[in-house]
Motif scaffolding. Structure first.
Motif, PDB file in Angstrom:
ATOM      1  N   ALA A 115       1.238  -1.167  -0.013  1.00 49.20           N
ATOM      2  CA  ALA A 115      -0.171   0.434  -0.185  1.00 49.20           C
ATOM      3  C   ALA A 115       0.473   1.390   0.435  1.00 49.20           C
ATOM      4  CB  ALA A 115      -0.860   0.032   1.069  1.00 49.20           C
ATOM      5  N   ILE A 116       2.012   1.188   0.969  1.00 50.65           N
ATOM      6  CA  ILE A 116       2.832   2.381   0.667  1.00 50.65           C
ATOM      7  C   ILE A 116       3.125   2.907  -0.362  1.00 50.65           C
ATOM      8  CG2 ILE A 116       4.592   3.403   1.976  1.00 50.65           C
ATOM      9  CD1 ILE A 116       4.379   1.700   4.403  1.00 50.65           C
ATOM     10  N   GLY A 117       3.602   1.398  -1.598  1.00 52.57           N
ATOM     11  CA  GLY A 117       4.516   1.392  -2.628  1.00 52.57           C
ATOM     12  C   GLY A 117       3.232   2.324  -3.905  1.00 52.57           C
ATOM     13  N   TYR A 118       2.466   1.905  -3.310  1.00 55.17           N
ATOM     14  CA  TYR A 118       1.149   2.267  -4.676  1.00 55.17           C
ATOM     15  C   TYR A 118       1.022   3.835  -4.589  1.00 55.17           C
ATOM     16  CZ  TYR A 118      -3.066   3.185  -6.554  1.00 55.17           C
ATOM     17  OH  TYR A 118      -3.842   3.805  -7.548  1.00 55.17           O
ATOM     18  N   TRP A 119       0.921   3.952  -3.137  1.00 53.49           N
ATOM     19  CA  TRP A 119       0.794   5.641  -2.162  1.00 53.49           C
ATOM     20  C   TRP A 119       2.451   6.156  -3.179  1.00 53.49           C
ATOM     21  CZ3 TRP A 119       1.318   7.631   2.964  1.00 53.49           C
ATOM     22  CH2 TRP A 119       0.882   9.045   3.285  1.00 53.49           C
ATOM     23  N   LEU A 120       3.556   5.671  -2.909  1.00 52.47           N
ATOM     24  CA  LEU A 120       4.131   6.640  -3.083  1.00 52.47           C
ATOM     25  C   LEU A 120       4.428   6.780  -4.981  1.00 52.47           C
ATOM     26  CD1 LEU A 120       7.196   7.553  -2.803  1.00 52.47           C
ATOM     27  CD2 LEU A 120       8.543   5.765  -2.747  1.00 52.47           C
ATOM     28  N   LEU A 121       4.489   5.314  -5.638  1.00 48.73           N
ATOM     29  CA  LEU A 121       3.856   5.351  -7.055  1.00 48.73           C
ATOM     30  C   LEU A 121       3.261   6.982  -7.385  1.00 48.73           C
ATOM     31  CD1 LEU A 121       4.421   2.156  -7.721  1.00 48.73           C
ATOM     32  CD2 LEU A 121       6.351   3.799  -7.990  1.00 48.73           C
ATOM     33  N   ASP A 122       2.314   6.713  -6.769  1.00 51.53           N
ATOM     34  CA  ASP A 122       1.055   7.578  -7.413  1.00 51.53           C
ATOM     35  C   ASP A 122       1.421   9.305  -6.968  1.00 51.53           C
ATOM     36  OD1 ASP A 122      -2.050   8.311  -7.896  1.00 51.53           O
ATOM     37  OD2 ASP A 122      -2.048   8.562  -5.262  1.00 51.53           O
ATOM     38  N   VAL A 123       2.266   9.132  -5.671  1.00 47.57           N
ATOM     39  CA  VAL A 123       2.302  10.207  -5.210  1.00 47.57           C
ATOM     40  C   VAL A 123       3.095  11.062  -6.656  1.00 47.57           C
ATOM     41  CG1 VAL A 123       4.420  11.950  -4.023  1.00 47.57           C
ATOM     42  CG2 VAL A 123       1.276  10.555  -3.083  1.00 47.57           C
ATOM     43  N   ILE A 124       4.188  10.507  -6.746  1.00 51.80           N
ATOM     44  CA  ILE A 124       5.926  10.496  -8.257  1.00 51.80           C
ATOM     45  C   ILE A 124       4.505  10.986  -9.438  1.00 51.80           C
ATOM     46  CG2 ILE A 124       7.120   9.977  -9.707  1.00 51.80           C
ATOM     47  CD1 ILE A 124       8.303   8.576  -7.272  1.00 51.80           C
ATOM     48  N   LYS A 125       3.591  10.570  -9.420  1.00 48.25           N
ATOM     49  CA  LYS A 125       2.911   9.924 -11.052  1.00 48.25           C
ATOM     50  C   LYS A 125       2.289  11.394 -11.419  1.00 48.25           C
ATOM     51  CE  LYS A 125      -0.909   7.040 -13.964  1.00 48.25           C
ATOM     52  NZ  LYS A 125      -1.239   6.612 -13.904  1.00 48.25           N
ATOM     53  N   LYS A 126       1.721  12.249 -10.242  1.00 47.84           N
ATOM     54  CA  LYS A 126       0.897  12.844 -10.132  1.00 47.84           C
ATOM     55  C   LYS A 126       1.714  14.373  -9.395  1.00 47.84           C
ATOM     56  CE  LYS A 126      -3.845  10.540  -9.295  1.00 47.84           C
ATOM     57  NZ  LYS A 126      -4.323   9.954  -8.296  1.00 47.84           N
ATOM     58  N   ASN A 127       2.867  14.551  -9.751  1.00 45.94           N
ATOM     59  CA  ASN A 127       3.891  15.356  -9.609  1.00 45.94           C
ATOM     60  C   ASN A 127       3.555  15.603  -8.484  1.00 45.94           C
ATOM     61  OD1 ASN A 127       6.045  16.952 -10.083  1.00 45.94           O
ATOM     62  ND2 ASN A 127       5.298  18.257 -11.691  1.00 45.94           N
ATOM     63  N   LYS A 128       3.477  14.763  -6.639  1.00 42.67           N
ATOM     64  CA  LYS A 128       2.607  16.124  -5.780  1.00 42.67           C
ATOM     65  C   LYS A 128       4.060  16.939  -5.041  1.00 42.67           C
ATOM     66  CE  LYS A 128      -1.414  13.701  -4.988  1.00 42.67           C
ATOM     67  NZ  LYS A 128      -2.471  13.214  -4.256  1.00 42.67           N
ATOM     68  N   PRO A 129       3.978  17.508  -4.059  1.00 44.58           N
ATOM     69  CA  PRO A 129       4.951  17.859  -3.410  1.00 44.58           C
ATOM     70  C   PRO A 129       6.414  16.609  -3.113  1.00 44.58           C
ATOM     71  CG  PRO A 129       3.344  18.996  -2.557  1.00 44.58           C
ATOM     72  CD  PRO A 129       2.381  17.477  -3.892  1.00 44.58           C
ATOM     73  N   LYS A 130       6.974  17.551  -3.348  1.00 42.09           N
ATOM     74  CA  LYS A 130       8.360  16.808  -2.750  1.00 42.09           C
ATOM     75  C   LYS A 130       8.144  15.749  -2.076  1.00 42.09           C
ATOM     76  CE  LYS A 130      11.407  18.549  -6.619  1.00 42.09           C
ATOM     77  NZ  LYS A 130      13.075  19.225  -6.694  1.00 42.09           N
ATOM     78  N   VAL A 131       8.014  17.299  -0.626  1.00 41.38           N
ATOM     79  CA  VAL A 131       8.368  16.871   0.599  1.00 41.38           C
ATOM     80  C   VAL A 131       7.478  15.765   0.908  1.00 41.38           C
ATOM     81  CG1 VAL A 131       6.438  18.367   1.747  1.00 41.38           C
ATOM     82  CG2 VAL A 131       8.282  17.824   2.890  1.00 41.38           C
ATOM     83  N   LEU A 132       6.471  15.413   0.531  1.00 44.63           N
ATOM     84  CA  LEU A 132       5.568  14.286   0.324  1.00 44.63           C
ATOM     85  C   LEU A 132       6.089  13.366  -0.064  1.00 44.63           C
ATOM     86  CD1 LEU A 132       2.913  12.579   1.459  1.00 44.63           C
ATOM     87  CD2 LEU A 132       1.611  14.127  -0.410  1.00 44.63           C
ATOM     88  N   ALA A 133       6.779  13.474  -0.731  1.00 37.95           N
ATOM     89  CA  ALA A 133       7.439  11.542  -1.810  1.00 37.95           C
ATOM     90  C   ALA A 133       8.447  11.391  -0.376  1.00 37.95           C
ATOM     91  CB  ALA A 133       7.430  12.380  -3.450  1.00 37.95           C
ATOM     92  N   TRP A 134       9.600  12.261  -0.491  1.00 35.17           N
ATOM     93  CA  TRP A 134      11.029  12.313   0.411  1.00 35.17           C
ATOM     94  C   TRP A 134      10.260  10.850   1.594  1.00 35.17           C
ATOM     95  CZ3 TRP A 134      15.833  12.175   0.897  1.00 35.17           C
ATOM     96  CH2 TRP A 134      16.235  13.178  -0.100  1.00 35.17           C
ATOM     97  N   ALA A 135       9.135  11.953   2.922  1.00 34.46           N
ATOM     98  CA  ALA A 135       8.626  11.269   3.339  1.00 34.46           C
ATOM     99  C   ALA A 135       8.156  10.282   2.726  1.00 34.46           C
ATOM    100  CB  ALA A 135       7.411  12.006   3.892  1.00 34.46           C
ATOM    101  N   ILE A 136       6.652   9.275   1.969  1.00 35.01           N
ATOM    102  CA  ILE A 136       6.815   8.240   2.001  1.00 35.01           C
ATOM    103  C   ILE A 136       7.625   7.091   1.551  1.00 35.01           C
ATOM    104  CG2 ILE A 136       5.027   7.122   0.335  1.00 35.01           C
ATOM    105  CD1 ILE A 136       3.354   9.745  -0.025  1.00 35.01           C
ATOM    106  N   ALA A 137       8.874   8.321   0.636  1.00 32.00           N
ATOM    107  CA  ALA A 137      10.578   6.897   0.044  1.00 32.00           C
ATOM    108  C   ALA A 137      10.885   6.674   1.481  1.00 32.00           C
ATOM    109  CB  ALA A 137      10.996   7.701  -0.557  1.00 32.00           C
ATOM    110  N   LEU A 138      10.950   7.469   2.625  1.00 32.38           N
ATOM    111  CA  LEU A 138      12.186   6.790   3.701  1.00 32.38           C
ATOM    112  C   LEU A 138      10.900   6.165   4.714  1.00 32.38           C
ATOM    113  CD1 LEU A 138      12.885  10.677   5.429  1.00 32.38           C
ATOM    114  CD2 LEU A 138      14.310   8.823   4.276  1.00 32.38           C
TER     115      LEU A 138
END
Length: 200
Positions: free
Chosen positions: A75-98
Motif C-alpha cells: 500500500a505504501i509503495g502504491y501511494w509513493l508511485l501515485d505521488v510521483i506520477k501526479k507530481n505532488k509535493p517533493k516533501v510528501l514524496a521524500w516522506a513516503i520514500a523514507l
C-alpha cells in the motif's frame, strides 16, 4: 521527485540498514554493548514484535504481524508511485520514500532472518547457518542504536517517581526505524506543504 531518485533513496537506506544489522548480528552477542559516547551506545537487542516491543499474542502472532507488514508495504509503495506520477509535493514524496524504505528494511528481518541466522543468545550468530533459529516470516528485527541521554536517579521530592532510576531516551532502534520516524516527522512538520489545499 522522480521514480529514479526515490528508488535511489530507498536503496541507500536499505543497504545501510541491512549492512548495519548483519554486522551487529555477526559481531555481537545478544545484549552485548559498546559505549561510543556516554550518551550513545551500540546495544544489540532483538525485537520480536512491533514498535516498543509490543507483540500479537499466540503462536501465529508473529506470522500475522509479518503478513500485515507485507500488505502495508504494498500500500505504501502504491501511494509513493501515485505521488510521483501526479507530481505532488517533493516533501510528501521524500516522506513516503523514507517510510517505505524503513518498513521494507524491518520486513526483510521478519521474513528472512529466522532462516539465515542461528541464535545470538550467548554466542555470535552465523550468517547462512546450518541450524537457523526460526522459520520463514518469524524472524526478529535487529536493533542497536541506544541514546541514554540521561541515566540517573530522579530527585526524592518528585511525586510518584521520586528516587527511582530514570533513563531518557530508553528505546533501542535501528536505521530503518530512523527512516520511518523521519518520514512521519516530515509529514507532521511540513503538513501544509505535503498536503496543500486545492483551490476551488
Amino acid at each position: 521527485m522522480n521514480l529514479k531518485k526515490a528508488s535511489l533513496i530507498i536503496a541507500i537506506i536499505l543497504i545501510i540498514d541491512q549492512l548495519s544489522k548483519i554486522y551487529i548480528k555477526t559481531s555481537f552477542r545478544l545484549g552485548e554493548s559498546v559505549e561510543v559516547f556516554s550518551w550513545f551506545k551500540i546495544l544489540f537487542i532483538e525485537n520480536e514484535g512491533m514498535a516498543w516491543g509490543a507483540k500479537i499474542p499466540g503462536s501465529y502472532g508473529k506470522i500475522i504481524l509479518t503478513v500485515f507488514r507485507l500488505f502495508a508495504i504494498v500500500a505504501i509503495g502504491y501511494w509513493l508511485l501515485d505521488v510521483i506520477k501526479k507530481n505532488k509535493p517533493k516533501v510528501l514524496a521524500w516522506a513516503i520514500a523514507l517510510i517505505f524504505a524503513g518498513a521494507l528494511g524491518n520486513i526483510i528481518d521478519s521474513v528472512f532472518y529466522g532462516v539465515v541466522f542461528d541464535g545470538s543468545y550467548g554466542q555470535v550468530a552465523t550468517l547462512f547457518a546450518e541450524q537457523p533459529y526460526g522459520e520463514w516470516l518469524k524472524g526478529n528485527v535487529v536493533d542497536m542504536l541506544y541514546f541514554p541521554l540521561y541515566d540517573g536517579i530522579l530527585p526524592e521530592w518528585l511525586p510518584i517517581w521520586g528516587g527511582e532510576r530514570f533513563v531518557f531516551f530508553e528505546p533501542v532502534f535501528n536505521i530503518a526505524d530512523t527512516a520511518i520516524s523521519t518520514g512521519f516527522g516530515l509529514l507532521l512538520v511540513f503538513n501544509k506543504k505535503a498536503f496543500p489545499k486545492e483551490e476551488k
